[in-house]
Design an enzyme around this catalytic site. Structure first.
Site, PDB file in Angstrom:
ATOM      1  N   THR A   9     -38.091  21.579 -48.083  1.00 42.29           N
ATOM      2  CA  THR A   9     -39.004  22.330 -47.215  1.00 42.29           C
ATOM      3  C   THR A   9     -40.259  22.665 -47.998  1.00 42.29           C
ATOM      4  OG1 THR A   9     -39.329  24.380 -45.948  1.00 42.29           O
ATOM      5  CG2 THR A   9     -37.872  24.528 -47.836  1.00 42.29           C
ATOM      6  N   ASP A  66     -35.690  23.167 -38.936  1.00 35.75           N
ATOM      7  CA  ASP A  66     -36.857  23.320 -38.085  1.00 35.75           C
ATOM      8  C   ASP A  66     -36.630  24.530 -37.185  1.00 35.75           C
ATOM      9  OD1 ASP A  66     -39.448  22.080 -37.640  1.00 35.75           O
ATOM     10  OD2 ASP A  66     -38.792  21.940 -35.562  1.00 35.75           O
ATOM     11  N   SER A  67     -37.653  25.347 -37.053  1.00 36.23           N
ATOM     12  CA  SER A  67     -37.508  26.589 -36.300  1.00 36.23           C
ATOM     13  C   SER A  67     -38.612  26.715 -35.267  1.00 36.23           C
ATOM     14  CB  SER A  67     -37.588  27.800 -37.239  1.00 36.23           C
ATOM     15  OG  SER A  67     -36.559  27.750 -38.192  1.00 36.23           O
ATOM     16  N   GLY A 141     -44.460  34.484 -41.000  1.00 35.70           N
ATOM     17  CA  GLY A 141     -44.698  33.897 -39.682  1.00 35.70           C
ATOM     18  C   GLY A 141     -44.800  34.936 -38.573  1.00 35.70           C
ATOM     19  N   ARG A 169     -31.818  31.899 -38.524  1.00 37.97           N
ATOM     20  CA  ARG A 169     -31.630  31.105 -39.759  1.00 37.97           C
ATOM     21  C   ARG A 169     -30.282  31.437 -40.396  1.00 37.97           C
ATOM     22  NH1 ARG A 169     -36.248  31.838 -41.338  1.00 37.97           N
ATOM     23  NH2 ARG A 169     -36.967  29.879 -40.442  1.00 37.97           N
TER      24      ARG A 169
HETATM   25  P1  IMP Z   1     -41.393  25.266 -38.758  1.00 33.27           P
HETATM   26  O1  IMP Z   1     -39.903  25.286 -38.690  1.00 33.27           O
HETATM   27  O2  IMP Z   1     -41.867  25.235 -40.177  1.00 33.27           O
HETATM   28  O3  IMP Z   1     -42.010  24.210 -37.883  1.00 33.27           O
HETATM   29  O4  IMP Z   1     -41.851  26.697 -38.236  1.00 33.27           O
HETATM   30  C1  IMP Z   1     -42.549  26.905 -37.062  1.00 33.27           C
HETATM   31  C2  IMP Z   1     -43.351  28.171 -37.130  1.00 33.27           C
HETATM   32  O5  IMP Z   1     -42.487  29.278 -36.915  1.00 33.27           O
HETATM   33  C3  IMP Z   1     -44.070  28.402 -38.454  1.00 33.27           C
HETATM   34  O6  IMP Z   1     -45.364  28.914 -38.193  1.00 33.27           O
HETATM   35  C4  IMP Z   1     -43.242  29.463 -39.139  1.00 33.27           C
HETATM   36  O7  IMP Z   1     -44.058  30.331 -39.903  1.00 33.27           O
HETATM   37  C5  IMP Z   1     -42.614  30.205 -37.963  1.00 33.27           C
HETATM   38  N1  IMP Z   1     -41.281  30.652 -38.327  1.00 33.27           N
HETATM   39  C6  IMP Z   1     -40.228  29.897 -38.674  1.00 33.27           C
HETATM   40  N2  IMP Z   1     -39.177  30.666 -38.955  1.00 33.27           N
HETATM   41  C7  IMP Z   1     -39.581  31.939 -38.776  1.00 33.27           C
HETATM   42  C8  IMP Z   1     -38.932  33.197 -38.942  1.00 33.27           C
HETATM   43  O8  IMP Z   1     -37.765  33.312 -39.333  1.00 33.27           O
HETATM   44  N3  IMP Z   1     -39.670  34.276 -38.657  1.00 33.27           N
HETATM   45  C9  IMP Z   1     -40.954  34.211 -38.233  1.00 33.27           C
HETATM   46  N4  IMP Z   1     -41.618  33.064 -38.088  1.00 33.27           N
HETATM   47  C10 IMP Z   1     -40.924  31.938 -38.359  1.00 33.27           C
END
Ligand code: IMP
Length: 204
Positions: A9, A66-67, A141, A169
């Site tokens: 990551t 991925d989130s 985030g 997560r």
């Molecule tokens: P990605 O998984 O890196 O594509 O994350 C997508 C967006 O969601 C990014 O802008 C991250 O900063 C935000 N994000 C992912 N996980 C979290 C979290 O646990 N809390 C807050 N924002 C999150």
């Protein structure tokens, strides 16, 4: 020997959280900072699979994740486009876009695990609401605008241990830890190599 896995990551916050989540389960996490391609896709699962496919040959268990933040008042947006929305709209832009629409929301994480030629997916979800304004300095985030259901504090106002205990997560990585042998037996590393065309998956 404690099970060990590699998390690829470019987000150091994700690595820190995943390490803290897995450590009590006896799983050691190494990190590799690499920005992985994120194809336009409809689901986090598809993105996680694409990330795993892009890794090439790596020996031993390797994880990606991925989130996304899914807003009910915006029909699920930003969802898989959360990183883009965070970069372009920011917290204030998203709050303005939500305006007076319903504030229910959920965070979702999909962890992809590849061990040799096998692929498994593990999902975790956290339900809550979007606050009226950003609050708190913890996390990262969207944490300052997300209030987990049942409380009035945002994720950024909670101690990190509390976030990890209840978070999307936390759920996804604890499910992956069970597969890795953190709580039952050990997963032997498979041979290195990219995943074959046919894949087995288990999304919980
Ligand atoms: P990605 O998984 O890196 O594509 O994350 C997508 C967006 O969601 C990014 O802008 C991250 O900063 C935000 N994000 C992912 N996980 C979290 C979290 O646990 N809390 C807050 N924002 C999150």
């Amino acid at each position: 020997m404690a099970p060990t896995a590699l998390l690829v990551t470019s987000n150091r916050h994700k690595l820190e959280e995943a390490r803290a989540i897995l450590a009590p389960l006896g799983v050691r996490l190494r990190g590799r900072s690499r920005r992985l391609p994120e194809p336009q896709a409809d689901t986090l699962e598809e993105v996680a699979r694409a990330k795993l496919r892009s890794l090439g040959a790596i020996r031993g268990p390797v994880l990606v994740e991925d989130s996304g933040l899914f807003l009910e008042g915006l029909h699920g947006f930003p969802g898989v486009y959360s990183a883009y929305a965070f970069r372009t709209l920011g917290l204030d832009g998203l709050l303005r876009a939500l305006a007076d629409r319903p504030r229910e929301a959920r965070f979702r994480t999909v962890v992809g695990l590849r061990n040799g030629s096998r692929i498994h997916l593990f999902a975790g979800e956290l339900a809550g609401r979007i606050s009226r304004e950003p609050r708190g300095s913890g996390g990262f985030g969207f944490d300052p605008i997300f209030e987990p259901r049942g409380g009035s504090r945002t994720l950024a106002e909670l101690p990190p241990g509390t976030k990890n205990r209840i978070s999307h997560r936390g759920l996804a990585f604890r499910a992956a830890a069970r597969r890795l042998g953190g709580t039952s037996g050990e997963l032997r590393p498979g041979p290195p190599g990219p995943a074959p065309r046919r894949r087995r998956s288990a999304t919980h």
